[in-house]
Design an enzyme around this catalytic site. Sequence first.
Site, PDB file in Angstrom:
ATOM      1  CE1 TYR A  93     -86.755 -11.741  59.245  1.00 38.00           C
ATOM      2  CE2 TYR A  93     -87.389 -12.677  61.357  1.00 38.00           C
ATOM      3  CZ  TYR A  93     -87.151 -11.578  60.560  1.00 38.00           C
ATOM      4  OH  TYR A  93     -87.321 -10.321  61.071  1.00 38.00           O
ATOM      5  NE  ARG A 146     -78.815  -2.624  60.901  1.00 41.10           N
ATOM      6  CZ  ARG A 146     -79.930  -3.377  60.928  1.00 41.10           C
ATOM      7  NH1 ARG A 146     -79.972  -4.616  60.444  1.00 41.10           N
ATOM      8  NH2 ARG A 146     -81.048  -2.886  61.412  1.00 41.10           N
ATOM      9  CE  LYS A 164     -86.865  -8.211  58.280  1.00 39.81           C
ATOM     10  NZ  LYS A 164     -87.186  -7.781  59.623  1.00 39.81           N
ATOM     11  CD  GLU A 235     -85.997  -5.089  57.326  1.00 45.96           C
ATOM     12  OE1 GLU A 235     -87.222  -4.866  57.359  1.00 45.96           O
ATOM     13  OE2 GLU A 235     -85.341  -5.339  58.349  1.00 45.96           O
ATOM     14  CG  ASP A 236     -81.619  -5.232  57.551  1.00 41.34           C
ATOM     15  OD1 ASP A 236     -82.268  -4.786  58.528  1.00 41.34           O
ATOM     16  OD2 ASP A 236     -81.319  -6.422  57.444  1.00 41.34           O
ATOM     17  CG  ASP A 258     -89.164  -4.359  59.861  1.00 39.23           C
ATOM     18  OD1 ASP A 258     -90.087  -4.383  60.672  1.00 39.23           O
ATOM     19  OD2 ASP A 258     -88.435  -5.326  59.604  1.00 39.23           O
ATOM     20  CG  ASP A 259     -84.108  -2.591  60.311  1.00 37.22           C
ATOM     21  OD1 ASP A 259     -84.068  -3.744  60.746  1.00 37.22           O
ATOM     22  OD2 ASP A 259     -83.990  -2.306  59.107  1.00 37.22           O
ATOM     23  CG  ASN A 408     -81.723 -10.621  64.848  1.00 41.25           C
ATOM     24  OD1 ASN A 408     -81.878 -11.452  65.732  1.00 41.25           O
ATOM     25  ND2 ASN A 408     -82.626  -9.704  64.553  1.00 41.25           N
TER      26      ASN A 408
HETATM   27  N1  LIG Z   1     -84.746  -8.182  67.085  1.00 41.24           N
HETATM   28  C1  LIG Z   1     -85.129  -7.393  66.124  1.00 41.24           C
HETATM   29  O1  LIG Z   1     -86.304  -7.389  65.724  1.00 41.24           O
HETATM   30  C2  LIG Z   1     -84.154  -6.457  65.487  1.00 41.24           C
HETATM   31  C3  LIG Z   1     -82.814  -6.527  65.738  1.00 41.24           C
HETATM   32  N2  LIG Z   1     -81.959  -5.643  65.144  1.00 41.24           N
HETATM   33  C4  LIG Z   1     -80.532  -5.816  65.383  1.00 41.24           C
HETATM   34  O2  LIG Z   1     -80.009  -4.686  66.025  1.00 41.24           O
HETATM   35  C5  LIG Z   1     -78.654  -4.536  65.707  1.00 41.24           C
HETATM   36  C6  LIG Z   1     -78.361  -3.064  65.488  1.00 41.24           C
HETATM   37  O3  LIG Z   1     -79.092  -2.529  64.422  1.00 41.24           O
HETATM   38  P1  LIG Z   1     -78.990  -0.957  64.063  1.00 41.24           P
HETATM   39  O4  LIG Z   1     -79.396  -0.137  65.218  1.00 41.24           O
HETATM   40  O5  LIG Z   1     -79.732  -0.730  62.810  1.00 41.24           O
HETATM   41  O6  LIG Z   1     -77.447  -0.858  63.775  1.00 41.24           O
HETATM   42  P2  LIG Z   1     -76.434   0.350  63.978  1.00 41.24           P
HETATM   43  O7  LIG Z   1     -75.182  -0.026  63.315  1.00 41.24           O
HETATM   44  O8  LIG Z   1     -77.117   1.616  63.628  1.00 41.24           O
HETATM   45  O9  LIG Z   1     -76.222   0.384  65.561  1.00 41.24           O
HETATM   46  C7  LIG Z   1     -75.307  -0.345  66.274  1.00 41.24           C
HETATM   47  C8  LIG Z   1     -75.056   0.390  67.577  1.00 41.24           C
HETATM   48  O10 LIG Z   1     -74.256  -0.435  68.408  1.00 41.24           O
HETATM   49  C9  LIG Z   1     -73.152   0.323  68.883  1.00 41.24           C
HETATM   50  N3  LIG Z   1     -72.000  -0.552  69.090  1.00 41.24           N
HETATM   51  C10 LIG Z   1     -71.234  -1.153  68.166  1.00 41.24           C
HETATM   52  N4  LIG Z   1     -70.207  -1.796  68.765  1.00 41.24           N
HETATM   53  C11 LIG Z   1     -70.348  -1.594  70.091  1.00 41.24           C
HETATM   54  C12 LIG Z   1     -69.608  -1.985  71.234  1.00 41.24           C
HETATM   55  N5  LIG Z   1     -68.511  -2.748  71.115  1.00 41.24           N
HETATM   56  N6  LIG Z   1     -70.059  -1.607  72.457  1.00 41.24           N
HETATM   57  C13 LIG Z   1     -71.168  -0.838  72.572  1.00 41.24           C
HETATM   58  N7  LIG Z   1     -71.909  -0.439  71.527  1.00 41.24           N
HETATM   59  C14 LIG Z   1     -71.500  -0.814  70.307  1.00 41.24           C
HETATM   60  C15 LIG Z   1     -72.876   1.365  67.829  1.00 41.24           C
HETATM   61  O11 LIG Z   1     -72.162   2.473  68.374  1.00 41.24           O
HETATM   62  C16 LIG Z   1     -74.305   1.718  67.415  1.00 41.24           C
HETATM   63  O12 LIG Z   1     -74.842   2.669  68.293  1.00 41.24           O
HETATM   64  C17 LIG Z   1     -78.387  -5.476  64.523  1.00 41.24           C
HETATM   65  O13 LIG Z   1     -77.678  -6.611  64.986  1.00 41.24           O
HETATM   66  C18 LIG Z   1     -79.753  -5.930  64.094  1.00 41.24           C
HETATM   67  O14 LIG Z   1     -79.772  -7.262  63.637  1.00 41.24           O
HETATM   68  C19 LIG Z   1     -82.389  -4.635  64.327  1.00 41.24           C
HETATM   69  C20 LIG Z   1     -83.711  -4.539  64.030  1.00 41.24           C
HETATM   70  C21 LIG Z   1     -84.675  -5.476  64.547  1.00 41.24           C
HETATM   71  C1  LIG Z   2     -84.897  -8.406  62.518  1.00 39.80           C
HETATM   72  C2  LIG Z   2     -84.302  -7.317  61.753  1.00 39.80           C
HETATM   73  O1  LIG Z   2     -84.997  -6.586  61.062  1.00 39.80           O
HETATM   74  C3  LIG Z   2     -82.882  -7.091  61.833  1.00 39.80           C
HETATM   75  O2  LIG Z   2     -82.190  -7.757  62.590  1.00 39.80           O
HETATM   76  O3  LIG Z   2     -82.406  -6.213  61.099  1.00 39.80           O
HETATM   77 MG   LIG Z   3     -83.843  -5.479  59.682  1.00 40.76          MG
END
Ligand SMILES: NC(=O)C1=CN([C@@H]2O[C@H](COP(=O)(O)OP(=O)(O)OC[C@H]3O[C@@H](n4cnc5c(N)ncnc54)[C@H](O)[C@@H]3O)[C@@H](O)[C@H]2O)C=CC1
Ligand SMILES: CC(=O)C(=O)O
Ligand SMILES: [Mg+2]
Length: 552
Positions: A93, A146, A164, A235-236, A258-259, A408
């Site tokens: 993962y 993504r 997953k 997902e993603d 999930d996201d 991540n």
């Molecule tokens: N810990 C967890 O369980 C999870 C973590 N994530 C992580 O969250 C992150 C984002 O996922 P999404 O929302 O789907 O992606 P997304 O691409 O929709 O969102 C990214 C956001 O960050 C902003 N951004 C990008 N560069 C920036 C900067 N330099 N300064 C400020 N803001 C900035 C963008 O404008 C956008 O609003 C990914 O890295 C993903 O791995 C996502 C789902 C679950």
């Molecule tokens: C954990 C997860 O779903 C993500 O980083 O997209």
């Molecule tokens: Mg994800």
Amino acid sequence: MGHSFPFRVISDPAFNKGTAFSIEERDRYGLHGLLPPHIESLDEQVQRVYEAYQRKDDDLERHIYLRALQDTNEVLFYRLLLEHIEEMLPMVYTPVVGQACQLFSHIYRRPRGLFISYPMRDSIGSLLRSRPYPDVDVIVVTDGERILGIGDQGAGGLGIPIGKLSLYTLIGGIRPERTLPIVLDVGTNNAERLKDPEYVGWRHERISGQAYFDFIDQFVKAVQQELPQVCLQWEDFATPHARPILERYANKLLTFNDDIQGTAAVALGAVMGAVGVTGKPLREQQIVFLGAGSAAVGVDDYLRAALVQDRLSEVEARQRFWMVDKDGLLHSDRHDLSPEQQVYVQDSAKLANWPKTAHGAIGLADVIQQVNATILIGLSTVGGAFTEPIIREMAGKVDRPVILPLSNPTSRSEACPEDLLRWTNGRALVATGSPYAPVVWEGRTIPIAQCNNVFIFPAVGLGVVASKATRVTDGMMLAAARALGEHSPALKDPAGSLLPPLSEVRSVARAIAEAVGMEAQRAGVTPLTTRTELAARVQASQWLPEYGPVAD
Ligand SMILES: NC(=O)C1=CN([C@@H]2O[C@H](COP(=O)(O)OP(=O)(O)OC[C@H]3O[C@@H](n4cnc5c(N)ncnc54)[C@H](O)[C@@H]3O)[C@@H](O)[C@H]2O)C=CC1
Ligand SMILES: CC(=O)C(=O)O
Ligand SMILES: [Mg+2]
């Protein structure tokens, strides 16, 4: 004719027992000679494969080894993982699965899951009928656009549904042969992949607009026809597709994203643990986000529901969110925001005297300067964005700052826990998206919780399967968050972690699954049972990796 069956039984990872086939099974399936004579127990096999695993000297090799084991003998794979969960979860993962997606075409060995590519859009039903096992409880599907925080990986994104679903089995106990990973290959805009001669996906720029959504519709229709009971997890997907897809199907199918929803539930669970430690109720928190994409807005929505439940009005609750994206703070004069984001804008009149860049944007450092932030959440994909001055400023105004760098893989984490604890003199309450080792601070060992939707999706899958729910409602996800929050070690010991350790994740999954099943009953999306009956079904549905009879 004579040898087609013996080869099937040892070459099918769902039935293969390798050296553990008994004498009777070797007689029955004609396996003598195909296997070495010494018969091993599952424990002995685990020792042998663990030894081989330990000989690998880098993480990608460890990932490749584990995937090969999964494609050879699933019981052994899951038993090994179960016995070394903290050590091996990062290999199957996040973070290592990110690298595996980037290198998917180069490390590709054997088929697993389905590739549904756009040029085959009129044969999706027949592609689904090629699935290796007939009955499926859970599909995880991506279009690879993504992948974690590393962007468009095209067909290589399939690594994520595979990873997953391994966790659905390991933690939720969904039987391995009842899971189906799928990549919808609609092309890729990743120039490196397109020019890579070894790229295994469809070499074409991404399909977009109406053609894209029509393709998704064709896929969903085919799934409904072939597997009407299945739980379909998105997902993603990139944000412009993730939310519309969820909204289109959430009330029509057993489905969730999930996201958006899984991340929201785990973050709410962690915040509930943190609030328990700080003693400051949820309604007194000021919450700052870096990132305003689908994950962040999903978290907002669940936190907002919790704030309203904690007796704030809807308007007051919205004002507690300070969302900063790549163009700065979300405010009412911005015209580039989606309807979901507009819910969280701050009134620009209030910001008239705030410092701004030449383009009129307000950055994270300025928000932290102006607001007494108590919770800081990173879902931005920007590694290192929580800098020392920002964190010191926040920590100067609050006793126990809650800081959750959730992006991540590890390279995208907004900060590392060791720095956060150093910059806050050990006061920060930290949880991260990818795993980190405990931090030693002034002789104290501080465990770092992994605030990742892995605490939610396998448990929701178990709850749905055990309760036979026909929908995944937001109420069910909120029930999952509450059940997770109740298991926060920090509630019993303020020095404890915000979320349970991975060693407890299977038992916590049962508690969450029960809460999900009970809420499904309350919402009328599943038949009524008693709590005791549901608990028994959850227990019985959570598969444990051990050898059973070989199915003929
Ligand atoms: N810990 C967890 O369980 C999870 C973590 N994530 C992580 O969250 C992150 C984002 O996922 P999404 O929302 O789907 O992606 P997304 O691409 O929709 O969102 C990214 C956001 O960050 C902003 N951004 C990008 N560069 C920036 C900067 N330099 N300064 C400020 N803001 C900035 C963008 O404008 C956008 O609003 C990914 O890295 C993903 O791995 C996502 C789902 C679950
Ligand atoms: C954990 C997860 O779903 C993500 O980083 O997209
Ligand atoms: Mg994800």
